[in-house]
Design a protein around this motif. Structure first.
Motif, PDB file in Angstrom:
ATOM      1  N   SER A   1      -2.137  21.034  73.282  1.00  0.00           N
ATOM      2  CA  SER A   1      -1.200  20.228  72.196  1.00  0.00           C
ATOM      3  C   SER A   1       0.090  19.825  72.840  1.00  0.00           C
ATOM      4  O   SER A   1       0.387  19.002  72.058  1.00  0.00           O
ATOM      5  CB  SER A   1      -0.379  21.833  70.854  1.00  0.00           C
ATOM      6  OG  SER A   1       0.072  22.326  71.124  1.00  0.00           O
ATOM      7  N   TYR A   2       0.007  20.190  74.323  1.00  0.00           N
ATOM      8  CA  TYR A   2       1.506  20.132  74.800  1.00  0.00           C
ATOM      9  C   TYR A   2       1.314  18.562  75.901  1.00  0.00           C
ATOM     10  O   TYR A   2       1.863  17.881  76.169  1.00  0.00           O
ATOM     11  CB  TYR A   2       1.954  21.183  75.411  1.00  0.00           C
ATOM     12  CG  TYR A   2       3.059  21.665  74.686  1.00  0.00           C
ATOM     13  CD1 TYR A   2       2.278  23.360  74.395  1.00  0.00           C
ATOM     14  CD2 TYR A   2       4.567  21.826  74.727  1.00  0.00           C
ATOM     15  CE1 TYR A   2       3.506  24.307  73.650  1.00  0.00           C
ATOM     16  CE2 TYR A   2       5.474  22.135  74.017  1.00  0.00           C
ATOM     17  CZ  TYR A   2       4.557  23.652  73.751  1.00  0.00           C
ATOM     18  OH  TYR A   2       5.243  24.360  73.053  1.00  0.00           O
ATOM     19  N   TYR A   3      -0.433  18.074  75.766  1.00  0.00           N
ATOM     20  CA  TYR A   3      -0.813  16.821  76.915  1.00  0.00           C
ATOM     21  C   TYR A   3      -1.489  16.434  76.555  1.00  0.00           C
ATOM     22  O   TYR A   3      -2.281  16.463  74.537  1.00  0.00           O
ATOM     23  CB  TYR A   3      -1.421  17.469  77.268  1.00  0.00           C
ATOM     24  CG  TYR A   3      -0.928  19.003  78.757  1.00  0.00           C
ATOM     25  CD1 TYR A   3      -0.549  20.233  77.694  1.00  0.00           C
ATOM     26  CD2 TYR A   3      -0.037  18.322  79.925  1.00  0.00           C
ATOM     27  CE1 TYR A   3      -0.381  21.096  78.699  1.00  0.00           C
ATOM     28  CE2 TYR A   3       0.248  19.532  81.326  1.00  0.00           C
ATOM     29  CZ  TYR A   3       0.269  20.673  80.562  1.00  0.00           C
ATOM     30  OH  TYR A   3       1.055  21.497  81.110  1.00  0.00           O
TER      31      TYR A   3
ATOM     32  N   ALA B   1     -13.599  22.080  74.787  1.00  0.00           N
ATOM     33  CA  ALA B   1     -12.879  22.965  74.224  1.00  0.00           C
ATOM     34  C   ALA B   1     -12.073  23.084  75.833  1.00  0.00           C
ATOM     35  O   ALA B   1     -12.518  22.880  76.718  1.00  0.00           O
ATOM     36  CB  ALA B   1     -14.153  24.517  74.659  1.00  0.00           C
ATOM     37  N   VAL B   2     -10.457  23.220  75.454  1.00  0.00           N
ATOM     38  CA  VAL B   2      -9.396  23.804  75.969  1.00  0.00           C
ATOM     39  C   VAL B   2      -8.929  25.131  76.356  1.00  0.00           C
ATOM     40  O   VAL B   2      -8.865  26.335  76.118  1.00  0.00           O
ATOM     41  CB  VAL B   2      -8.415  22.840  76.322  1.00  0.00           C
ATOM     42  CG1 VAL B   2      -7.452  23.231  77.125  1.00  0.00           C
ATOM     43  CG2 VAL B   2      -9.188  21.759  76.145  1.00  0.00           C
TER      44      VAL B   2
ATOM     45  N   ASP C   1      -7.410  19.501  67.670  1.00  0.00           N
ATOM     46  CA  ASP C   1      -7.402  21.443  66.447  1.00  0.00           C
ATOM     47  C   ASP C   1      -6.680  22.096  67.284  1.00  0.00           C
ATOM     48  O   ASP C   1      -6.958  22.503  68.316  1.00  0.00           O
ATOM     49  CB  ASP C   1      -9.080  21.600  66.261  1.00  0.00           C
ATOM     50  CG  ASP C   1      -8.245  22.946  64.578  1.00  0.00           C
ATOM     51  OD1 ASP C   1      -6.979  23.889  65.447  1.00  0.00           O
ATOM     52  OD2 ASP C   1      -9.492  23.318  64.491  1.00  0.00           O
ATOM     53  N   ASN C   2      -4.896  22.170  67.164  1.00  0.00           N
ATOM     54  CA  ASN C   2      -4.813  23.247  68.318  1.00  0.00           C
ATOM     55  C   ASN C   2      -4.932  24.349  68.125  1.00  0.00           C
ATOM     56  O   ASN C   2      -4.452  25.153  68.985  1.00  0.00           O
ATOM     57  CB  ASN C   2      -2.938  22.186  67.589  1.00  0.00           C
ATOM     58  CG  ASN C   2      -2.367  21.513  68.063  1.00  0.00           C
ATOM     59  OD1 ASN C   2      -2.837  20.146  69.496  1.00  0.00           O
ATOM     60  ND2 ASN C   2      -1.485  20.684  67.725  1.00  0.00           N
ATOM     61  N   ALA C   3      -5.027  24.785  67.047  1.00  0.00           N
ATOM     62  CA  ALA C   3      -5.174  26.622  67.005  1.00  0.00           C
ATOM     63  C   ALA C   3      -6.341  26.103  67.221  1.00  0.00           C
ATOM     64  O   ALA C   3      -6.385  27.898  67.679  1.00  0.00           O
ATOM     65  CB  ALA C   3      -5.071  26.287  64.703  1.00  0.00           C
TER      66      ALA C   3
ATOM     67  N   TYR D   1     -11.660  16.247  70.119  1.00  0.00           N
ATOM     68  CA  TYR D   1     -12.825  16.016  69.173  1.00  0.00           C
ATOM     69  C   TYR D   1     -12.635  14.124  69.548  1.00  0.00           C
ATOM     70  O   TYR D   1     -11.408  13.963  69.654  1.00  0.00           O
ATOM     71  CB  TYR D   1     -12.769  16.437  67.691  1.00  0.00           C
ATOM     72  CG  TYR D   1     -13.342  17.902  67.410  1.00  0.00           C
ATOM     73  CD1 TYR D   1     -12.000  18.512  67.080  1.00  0.00           C
ATOM     74  CD2 TYR D   1     -13.669  18.748  67.755  1.00  0.00           C
ATOM     75  CE1 TYR D   1     -11.690  19.756  66.887  1.00  0.00           C
ATOM     76  CE2 TYR D   1     -14.470  19.701  67.727  1.00  0.00           C
ATOM     77  CZ  TYR D   1     -13.000  20.534  67.483  1.00  0.00           C
ATOM     78  OH  TYR D   1     -12.482  21.702  66.431  1.00  0.00           O
ATOM     79  N   LEU D   2     -13.879  13.816  69.647  1.00  0.00           N
ATOM     80  CA  LEU D   2     -14.241  12.203  69.579  1.00  0.00           C
ATOM     81  C   LEU D   2     -15.746  12.256  68.488  1.00  0.00           C
ATOM     82  O   LEU D   2     -16.841  12.610  68.845  1.00  0.00           O
ATOM     83  CB  LEU D   2     -14.620  11.989  70.942  1.00  0.00           C
ATOM     84  CG  LEU D   2     -14.329  10.184  71.010  1.00  0.00           C
ATOM     85  CD1 LEU D   2     -13.125   9.661  71.006  1.00  0.00           C
ATOM     86  CD2 LEU D   2     -15.785  10.377  72.118  1.00  0.00           C
ATOM     87  N   GLN D   3     -15.344  11.891  66.859  1.00  0.00           N
ATOM     88  CA  GLN D   3     -15.996  11.519  65.573  1.00  0.00           C
ATOM     89  C   GLN D   3     -16.241  10.029  66.459  1.00  0.00           C
ATOM     90  O   GLN D   3     -15.542   9.236  66.466  1.00  0.00           O
ATOM     91  CB  GLN D   3     -15.518  11.330  64.786  1.00  0.00           C
ATOM     92  CG  GLN D   3     -16.118  10.935  64.008  1.00  0.00           C
ATOM     93  CD  GLN D   3     -17.550  12.185  63.461  1.00  0.00           C
ATOM     94  OE1 GLN D   3     -17.648  13.285  63.805  1.00  0.00           O
ATOM     95  NE2 GLN D   3     -18.881  11.259  63.425  1.00  0.00           N
ATOM     96  N   MET D   4     -18.011   9.802  66.999  1.00  0.00           N
ATOM     97  CA  MET D   4     -18.647   8.214  67.453  1.00  0.00           C
ATOM     98  C   MET D   4     -19.430   7.754  66.146  1.00  0.00           C
ATOM     99  O   MET D   4     -20.289   9.031  65.936  1.00  0.00           O
ATOM    100  CB  MET D   4     -19.040   8.904  68.921  1.00  0.00           C
ATOM    101  CG  MET D   4     -18.346   9.604  69.448  1.00  0.00           C
ATOM    102  SD  MET D   4     -19.263   8.996  71.347  1.00  0.00           S
ATOM    103  CE  MET D   4     -20.620   9.950  71.191  1.00  0.00           C
TER     104      MET D   4
END
Length: 135
Positions: free
Chosen positions: A30-32, A23-24, A80-82, A87-90
């Motif tokens: 989204s710009y990075y 979570a950012v 999810d930009n909204a 995420y990282l699904q492993m």
């Protein structure tokens, strides 16, 4: 204030799955280009996956992904930009996936994962979440 907060780690049996979240806050992710790194005890930090910026970047580079050979076909990175979250699904986890996983943002906006130096080109980083794969 820039913050990256990872969650979703835990103890899982070999062959199991986990989904990590990053979570950012403090900037628009989204710009990075955003990456997941991992570090196991006594080992170098390894970039396991990266997703290119989806805004402020040429169309054909948007969202391009990178995976380390050791996780290719098992891990999936997404954003999810909204929600300003990555995420990282492993899946099909192995004991050798045991490590502290952290997320990081590229230093510059509008970047693709292609050509980014894992050591030099990522700046803001989270504290990490522990993933332990063991029976």
């Amino acid at each position: 204030q820039v913050q990256l907060v990872e969650s979703g780690g835990g103890l899982v049996q070999p062959g199991g799955s986990l989904r990590l979240s990053c979570a950012v806050s403090g900037f628009t992710s989204s710009y990075y280009a955003m990456a997941w790194f991992r570090q196991a005890p006594g080992k170098e930090r390894e970039r396991v996956s990266c997703i290119s910026a989806s805004d402020g970047i040429v169309e054909f580079m948007k969202g391009r992904t990178y995976y380390a050979d050791s996780v290719k076909g098992r891990f999936t990175i997404s954003r999810d930009n909204a929600k300003n979250t990555v995420y990282l699904q492993m899946n099909s986890l192995k004991p050798e996936d045991t490590a502290v996983y952290s997320c990081a943002a590229s230093r510059e906006p509008g970047t693709s994962c292609d050509g980014l130096d894992p050591s030099a080109d990522f700046g803001s980083r989270g504290q990490g979440t522990q993933v332990t794969v063991s029976s």
